[in-house]
Design a protein around this motif. Structure first.
Motif: not given
Length: 205
Positions: A151-157
């Motif tokens: 999500d742009g400046d938020l990357v989660t896995s």
């Protein structure tokens, strides 16, 4: 691409070592990637839930393009680990203070709950380990059923092994698909999908 992985006592071994291996290999391949470990409070090292001591550099998020937050011990309630760091409050506070326009904050597994405790996932698409999804949603996150959510400046896995896919995606995002392919082939690892990606216009693919 300068990446720092946050370390703290009780983190999951693979949450840290997986991304570190991918990004370290990218650096050694001359792809313009550097990776290091960082800890809050001047701690010289942190110990994983499996007992692996890892050296830590000083807390300097201003020197990173990407800050990766691992998980560990959350689902079982083990201490030390994510729950203890949330209760302590200092690491979530430091993560919130680190936010700036050119920094990407990323997480592996239940590291997303540390980002949630920092107030960084509210109303945003994100993911975590399947056993912590309810808590992520309760904390304000908008859960997406995907391996990696960008999500742009938020990357989660997602769960533990998704850190490999997160790191490969970061290499692709910052250095291109060919660069990610070089690392993937060298590791003989097959990336898992899906990837959820927000586009500048707000569409996803």
């Amino acid at each position: 691409m300068r990446v720092r992985i946050v370390v703290f006592d009780g983190m999951d071994d693979l949450d840290v070592v997986g991304p570190y291996s991918v990004l370290g290999m990218a650096g050694r391949a001359g792809l313009g990637v550097s990776v290091g470990l960082t800890a809050l409070g001047g701690r010289p090292h942190a110990t994983t839930v499996g007992g692996l001591p890892l050296p830590a550099g000083p807390w300097a998020p201003q020197d990173a393009d990407v800050l990766i937050v691992p998980g560990g011990g959350y689902a079982s309630g083990a201490a030390p680990g994510v729950r203890a760091e949330i209760a302590d409050g200092r690491l979530p506070g430091a993560l919130a203070a680190a936010v700036r326009p050119d920094l990407v904050l990323a997480s592996v597994c239940t590291g997303a709950l540390l980002l949630a405790a920092a107030g960084l996932v509210t109303g945003r698409p994100c993911t975590t380990h399947h056993r912590a999804v309810g808590d992520l949603v309760a904390a304000g996150g908008r859960h997406v059923e995907a391996r990696v959510v960008d999500d742009g400046d938020l990357v989660t896995s997602g769960g533990v092994t998704s850190g490999l896919d997160l790191a490969l995606w970061l290499v692709e995002r910052f250095r291109g698909a060919d660069a990610a392919g070089v690392v993937q082939r060298a590791m003989e690892y097959e990336r898992r999908e899906p990837l959820w990606l927000v586009e500048p216009a707000g569409t996803t693919k």
